[in-house]
Design an enzyme around this catalytic site. Structure first.
Site, PDB file in Angstrom:
ATOM      1  N   LYS A 108       0.878  -1.185   0.000  1.00 52.95           N
ATOM      2  CA  LYS A 108       0.000   0.000   0.000  1.00 52.95           C
ATOM      3  C   LYS A 108       0.914   1.234   0.000  1.00 52.95           C
ATOM      4  O   LYS A 108       2.031   1.181   0.530  1.00 52.95           O
ATOM      5  CB  LYS A 108      -0.891   0.024   1.246  1.00 52.95           C
ATOM      6  CG  LYS A 108      -1.777  -1.219   1.401  1.00 52.95           C
ATOM      7  CD  LYS A 108      -2.997  -1.158   0.508  1.00 52.95           C
ATOM      8  CE  LYS A 108      -3.836  -2.408   0.653  1.00 52.95           C
ATOM      9  NZ  LYS A 108      -5.002  -2.459  -0.224  1.00 52.95           N
ATOM     10  N   LYS A 154      -2.255   1.456  -2.749  1.00 54.88           N
ATOM     11  CA  LYS A 154      -2.564   0.559  -3.880  1.00 54.88           C
ATOM     12  C   LYS A 154      -1.770   0.956  -5.111  1.00 54.88           C
ATOM     13  O   LYS A 154      -1.211   0.134  -5.812  1.00 54.88           O
ATOM     14  CB  LYS A 154      -4.049   0.685  -4.257  1.00 54.88           C
ATOM     15  CG  LYS A 154      -5.036   0.048  -3.340  1.00 54.88           C
ATOM     16  CD  LYS A 154      -6.460   0.297  -3.873  1.00 54.88           C
ATOM     17  CE  LYS A 154      -7.499  -0.231  -2.925  1.00 54.88           C
ATOM     18  NZ  LYS A 154      -7.843  -1.634  -3.182  1.00 54.88           N
ATOM     19  N   LYS A 204       1.883  -9.346  -1.920  1.00 54.37           N
ATOM     20  CA  LYS A 204       1.207  -9.301  -3.220  1.00 54.37           C
ATOM     21  C   LYS A 204       1.068  -7.864  -3.712  1.00 54.37           C
ATOM     22  O   LYS A 204       1.060  -6.913  -2.924  1.00 54.37           O
ATOM     23  CB  LYS A 204      -0.151  -9.994  -3.172  1.00 54.37           C
ATOM     24  CG  LYS A 204      -1.205  -9.299  -2.370  1.00 54.37           C
ATOM     25  CD  LYS A 204      -2.528 -10.071  -2.341  1.00 54.37           C
ATOM     26  CE  LYS A 204      -3.433  -9.682  -3.469  1.00 54.37           C
ATOM     27  NZ  LYS A 204      -3.889  -8.305  -3.466  1.00 54.37           N
ATOM     28  N   ASP A 209      -1.438  -5.009  -5.338  1.00 58.93           N
ATOM     29  CA  ASP A 209      -2.873  -4.765  -5.154  1.00 58.93           C
ATOM     30  C   ASP A 209      -3.618  -5.069  -6.461  1.00 58.93           C
ATOM     31  O   ASP A 209      -2.999  -5.174  -7.529  1.00 58.93           O
ATOM     32  CB  ASP A 209      -3.131  -3.321  -4.688  1.00 58.93           C
ATOM     33  CG  ASP A 209      -4.113  -3.342  -3.511  1.00 58.93           C
ATOM     34  OD1 ASP A 209      -3.975  -2.518  -2.602  1.00 58.93           O
ATOM     35  OD2 ASP A 209      -5.009  -4.219  -3.513  1.00 58.93           O
ATOM     36  N   GLU A 210      -4.954  -5.191  -6.331  1.00 58.25           N
ATOM     37  CA  GLU A 210      -5.721  -5.702  -7.481  1.00 58.25           C
ATOM     38  C   GLU A 210      -5.688  -4.755  -8.680  1.00 58.25           C
ATOM     39  O   GLU A 210      -5.891  -5.197  -9.815  1.00 58.25           O
ATOM     40  CB  GLU A 210      -7.183  -5.985  -7.081  1.00 58.25           C
ATOM     41  CG  GLU A 210      -8.031  -4.784  -6.765  1.00 58.25           C
ATOM     42  CD  GLU A 210      -7.803  -4.246  -5.373  1.00 58.25           C
ATOM     43  OE1 GLU A 210      -7.094  -4.918  -4.593  1.00 58.25           O
ATOM     44  OE2 GLU A 210      -8.322  -3.169  -5.060  1.00 58.25           O
ATOM     45  N   HIS A 266      -7.491 -13.207  -7.213  1.00 60.59           N
ATOM     46  CA  HIS A 266      -8.190 -12.088  -6.581  1.00 60.59           C
ATOM     47  C   HIS A 266      -9.575 -12.002  -7.235  1.00 60.59           C
ATOM     48  O   HIS A 266      -9.717 -12.232  -8.421  1.00 60.59           O
ATOM     49  CB  HIS A 266      -7.408 -10.781  -6.781  1.00 60.59           C
ATOM     50  CG  HIS A 266      -7.842  -9.682  -5.868  1.00 60.59           C
ATOM     51  ND1 HIS A 266      -9.052  -9.046  -6.004  1.00 60.59           N
ATOM     52  CD2 HIS A 266      -7.249  -9.130  -4.789  1.00 60.59           C
ATOM     53  CE1 HIS A 266      -9.173  -8.134  -5.053  1.00 60.59           C
ATOM     54  NE2 HIS A 266      -8.105  -8.164  -4.295  1.00 60.59           N
ATOM     55  N   HIS A 275      -9.389 -15.644  -2.711  1.00 63.03           N
ATOM     56  CA  HIS A 275      -9.973 -14.783  -1.681  1.00 63.03           C
ATOM     57  C   HIS A 275     -11.387 -15.280  -1.360  1.00 63.03           C
ATOM     58  O   HIS A 275     -12.207 -15.445  -2.278  1.00 63.03           O
ATOM     59  CB  HIS A 275     -10.072 -13.347  -2.186  1.00 63.03           C
ATOM     60  CG  HIS A 275      -8.762 -12.628  -2.221  1.00 63.03           C
ATOM     61  ND1 HIS A 275      -8.540 -11.460  -1.543  1.00 63.03           N
ATOM     62  CD2 HIS A 275      -7.595 -12.918  -2.841  1.00 63.03           C
ATOM     63  CE1 HIS A 275      -7.298 -11.045  -1.747  1.00 63.03           C
ATOM     64  NE2 HIS A 275      -6.701 -11.918  -2.537  1.00 63.03           N
ATOM     65  N   LYS A 293     -13.485  -5.668   6.532  1.00 69.36           N
ATOM     66  CA  LYS A 293     -14.262  -4.539   5.977  1.00 69.36           C
ATOM     67  C   LYS A 293     -15.230  -4.949   4.865  1.00 69.36           C
ATOM     68  O   LYS A 293     -16.088  -4.173   4.457  1.00 69.36           O
ATOM     69  CB  LYS A 293     -13.290  -3.483   5.436  1.00 69.36           C
ATOM     70  CG  LYS A 293     -12.577  -3.897   4.159  1.00 69.36           C
ATOM     71  CD  LYS A 293     -11.577  -2.834   3.693  1.00 69.36           C
ATOM     72  CE  LYS A 293     -10.946  -3.231   2.368  1.00 69.36           C
ATOM     73  NZ  LYS A 293      -9.862  -2.332   1.955  1.00 69.36           N
ATOM     74  N   SER A 302      -8.768 -11.740   3.549  1.00 62.74           N
ATOM     75  CA  SER A 302      -8.147 -10.428   3.347  1.00 62.74           C
ATOM     76  C   SER A 302      -9.232  -9.347   3.293  1.00 62.74           C
ATOM     77  O   SER A 302     -10.343  -9.617   2.848  1.00 62.74           O
ATOM     78  CB  SER A 302      -7.399 -10.464   2.013  1.00 62.74           C
ATOM     79  OG  SER A 302      -6.976  -9.184   1.625  1.00 62.74           O
ATOM     80  N   GLY A 303      -8.900  -8.169   3.796  1.00 67.52           N
ATOM     81  CA  GLY A 303      -9.845  -7.053   3.670  1.00 67.52           C
ATOM     82  C   GLY A 303     -10.157  -6.453   5.025  1.00 67.52           C
ATOM     83  O   GLY A 303     -11.007  -6.955   5.748  1.00 67.52           O
ATOM     84  N   GLY A 304      -9.442  -5.412   5.388  1.00 73.37           N
ATOM     85  CA  GLY A 304      -9.737  -4.729   6.660  1.00 73.37           C
ATOM     86  C   GLY A 304      -9.181  -5.460   7.858  1.00 73.37           C
ATOM     87  O   GLY A 304      -9.619  -5.255   8.987  1.00 73.37           O
ATOM     88  N   GLN A 314      -4.171 -12.021   5.028  1.00 74.56           N
ATOM     89  CA  GLN A 314      -3.501 -10.886   4.357  1.00 74.56           C
ATOM     90  C   GLN A 314      -3.886  -9.564   5.008  1.00 74.56           C
ATOM     91  O   GLN A 314      -5.078  -9.292   5.209  1.00 74.56           O
ATOM     92  CB  GLN A 314      -3.876 -10.844   2.874  1.00 74.56           C
ATOM     93  CG  GLN A 314      -3.159 -11.909   2.065  1.00 74.56           C
ATOM     94  CD  GLN A 314      -3.492 -11.831   0.578  1.00 74.56           C
ATOM     95  OE1 GLN A 314      -3.034 -12.669  -0.174  1.00 74.56           O
ATOM     96  NE2 GLN A 314      -4.292 -10.883   0.166  1.00 74.56           N
ATOM     97  N   GLY A 354      -3.327  -5.469   4.649  1.00 71.17           N
ATOM     98  CA  GLY A 354      -2.770  -4.337   3.890  1.00 71.17           C
ATOM     99  C   GLY A 354      -2.562  -3.171   4.853  1.00 71.17           C
ATOM    100  O   GLY A 354      -1.502  -2.999   5.455  1.00 71.17           O
ATOM    101  N   GLY A 355      -3.684  -2.442   5.106  1.00 69.86           N
ATOM    102  CA  GLY A 355      -3.622  -1.354   6.087  1.00 69.86           C
ATOM    103  C   GLY A 355      -3.170  -1.871   7.445  1.00 69.86           C
ATOM    104  O   GLY A 355      -2.491  -1.174   8.201  1.00 69.86           O
TER     105      GLY A 355
HETATM  106  C1  CAP Z   1      -7.133  -5.507   1.260  1.00 69.87           C
HETATM  107  C2  CAP Z   1      -7.241  -5.398  -0.249  1.00 69.87           C
HETATM  108  C3  CAP Z   1      -7.915  -6.555  -0.907  1.00 69.87           C
HETATM  109  C4  CAP Z   1      -9.273  -6.898  -0.364  1.00 69.87           C
HETATM  110  C5  CAP Z   1     -10.096  -7.684  -1.361  1.00 69.87           C
HETATM  111  C6  CAP Z   1      -7.956  -4.124  -0.656  1.00 69.87           C
HETATM  112  O1  CAP Z   1      -6.477  -4.360   1.731  1.00 69.87           O
HETATM  113  O2  CAP Z   1      -5.954  -5.341  -0.814  1.00 69.87           O
HETATM  114  O3  CAP Z   1      -8.006  -6.245  -2.281  1.00 69.87           O
HETATM  115  O4  CAP Z   1      -9.070  -7.702   0.722  1.00 69.87           O
HETATM  116  O5  CAP Z   1     -11.293  -8.041  -0.757  1.00 69.87           O
HETATM  117  O6  CAP Z   1      -7.509  -3.576  -1.666  1.00 69.87           O
HETATM  118  O7  CAP Z   1      -8.924  -3.784   0.017  1.00 69.87           O
HETATM  119  P1  CAP Z   1      -6.661  -4.001   3.287  1.00 69.87           P
HETATM  120  P2  CAP Z   1     -11.762  -9.574  -0.781  1.00 69.87           P
HETATM  121  O8  CAP Z   1      -6.033  -5.123   4.087  1.00 69.87           O
HETATM  122  O9  CAP Z   1      -5.915  -2.686   3.465  1.00 69.87           O
HETATM  123  O10 CAP Z   1      -8.122  -3.887   3.534  1.00 69.87           O
HETATM  124  O11 CAP Z   1     -10.621 -10.322  -0.178  1.00 69.87           O
HETATM  125  O12 CAP Z   1     -13.019  -9.576   0.028  1.00 69.87           O
HETATM  126  O13 CAP Z   1     -12.006  -9.933  -2.201  1.00 69.87           O
HETATM  127 MG    MG Z   2      -6.544  -4.938  -2.759  1.00 67.60          MG
END
Ligand code: CAP
Ligand code: MG
Length: 420
Positions: free
Chosen positions: A148, A150, A174, A176-177, A263, A296, A303, A347-349, A369, A371-372
């Protein structure tokens, strides 16, 4: 007129069965169910002179269950489908039916595949066992981060953030998407710079470190990028499976031997409304058939939407070889025969305070996973990575995080910031 409804019909062993949720628009549920069956197979809005008894008798699907709550089950003869082709399956079962005016809502809840259809796919090349062997992590959950912000870092800055995370104890880093090849961060330069620092981090830590570069692109370009990763010693690739499309994913799976991290960005455009769209369970099953190695599936506590029932049944669908029917989760029975299990990604929040409860809810075959939850640590990325690894170690040892934090300052700072 062909009759598609037969409540006493029992699906044949070699048929594909789909469960739908149907909300009719001004017609009976029975009529709506018949239209879903015909529009997803051999029919159209009116009888046609070109239809024949042979076609009707050999190819018509049977609506064999219609519940008052809108739950409908349809059994489809296998000859309606091209073996090995997910695009054709979805063009049939998840195509025109969603646009019919006679429906208010339609959701494809699950699809159960017979052996002959399952055997027409390769499934994961590596799967859970292959990943554990490659990463030299036999038992515990894997921990990862997403670089991050992203977008915005240069290739060199990106590599440095990854290095900080790896040397702090993170196993996998990884892209980011939405990070592919940008004006400020070209794909090939990022691969070279990041794999160079991966090697440095491996030497310093004595641990295997994984980089998952995002190869998402037009299909030919995607294959070139996967080759570039291979030539430069990368073992993994990451791909946004929904935005590249199912056909492209099949091509990628069949033309690379790298571990594939899937992803699912954009899935929620059609998976989150419980009354309309396509369930994440269907997405997950198609991904396992085609052969992603990790996917995922959600976090329960983070989040993104996706509660315990959905995420826990996704975990089972990816890890097990036999899935019993689960009416509450709208999951149909499924045998996976020789299709390897897929490693779940949560992953996610997430932050280190979530680690133990996710592993408790799901199990240890998971990539956690953050990120933040890594780069947002008060003392920066490396301290964030140390805190994450401490939370995994505590979980593996069965020590409550708060107790472990008393002697692990990086974890304490993370818990103070995010759990108070
Ligand atoms: C998480 C993340 C992932 C999400 C995808 C984002 O970052 O990199 O892409 O987890 O959601 O960009 O939000 P954080 P899912 O850890 O900073 O939230 O796994 O539900 O598909
Ligand atoms: Mg992401």
């Amino acid at each position: 007129m062909i009759n598609y409804i037969n409540r006493s019909y029992r699906p044949k062993k070699d048929e594909i069965v789909a469960e739908f949720y149907i909300e009719p628009n001004g017609i009976s549920l029975e009529k709506a169910a018949a239209h879903v069956a015909l529009e997803s197979s051999i029919g159209t809005w009116t009888a046609v002179s070109t239809m024949s008894k042979r076609i009707a008798n050999t190819l018509k699907p049977h609506v064999f269950e219609i519940k008052k709550n809108g739950e409908v089950k349809i059994a489809y003869p296998l000859d309606l489908f091209e073996l090995g082709s997910i695009p054709q399956l979805l063009s049939s079962i998840a195509g025109n039916v969603f646009g019919m005016k006679i429906l208010k809502k339609l959701r494809l809840q699950d699809i159960s595949f017979p052996k002959k259809y399952v055997d027409s796919f390769k499934g994961p090349r590596h799967g859970i066992n292959g990943i554990r062997k490659l990463t030299k992590i036999p038992k515990r959950p894997l921990c990862g981060t997403i670089v991050k912000p992203k977008l915005g870092l240069t290739a060199k800055e990106h590599a440095k953030v990854a290095y900080e995370a790896w040397t702090g104890g993170i196993d996998v880093v990884k892209d980011d998407e939405n990070l592919t090849s940008m004006p400020f961060n070209h794909f090939k330069e990022r691969i070279r710079e990041t794999l160079k620092l991966r090697d440095k981090a491996e030497k310093e830590t004595g641990e295997k470190k994984i980089y998952m570069p995002n190869v998402t692109a037009e299909t030919i370009e995607m294959l070139d990028r996967a080759d570039y990763v291979t030539q430069h010693g990368g073992e993994y690739i990451m791909v946004d499976i929904i935005t590249v499309g199912w056909g492209a994913l099949e091509t990628l799976r069949n033309n690379t031997d790298r571990v594939i991290h899937a992803h699912r960005a954009e899935h929620a455009a059609f998976s989150r409304d419980p009354k309309h769209g396509i369930s994440m369970n269907v997405i997950a099953k198609l991904s396992r058939l085609i052969g992603v190695d990790q996917l995922h599936i959600g976090t329960i506590f983070g989040k993104m939407q996706g509660g315990p029932l959905e995420v826990e049944s996704l975990y089972r669908e990816m890890e097990d070889y036999f899935i019993p029917q689960n009416g509450k989760a709208h999951v149909l029975e499924q045998k996976w025969y020789n299709i390897k299990p897929v490693l779940a990604v949560s992953s996610g929040g997430l932050h280190p305070g979530h680690t133990t409860k996710i592993v408790k809810a799901l199990g240890k075959n998971v990539v956690l996973q953050y990120g933040g939850g890594c780069h947002g640590h008060p003392d920066g990325t490396k301290a964030g990575a140390i805190a994450i690894r401490q939370s995994v170690d505590a979980t593996t040892k069965g020590i409550p995080l708060k107790t472990y934090a008393k002697t692990h300052p990086e974890l304490k700072k993370a818990l103070d910031l995010w759990t108070k």
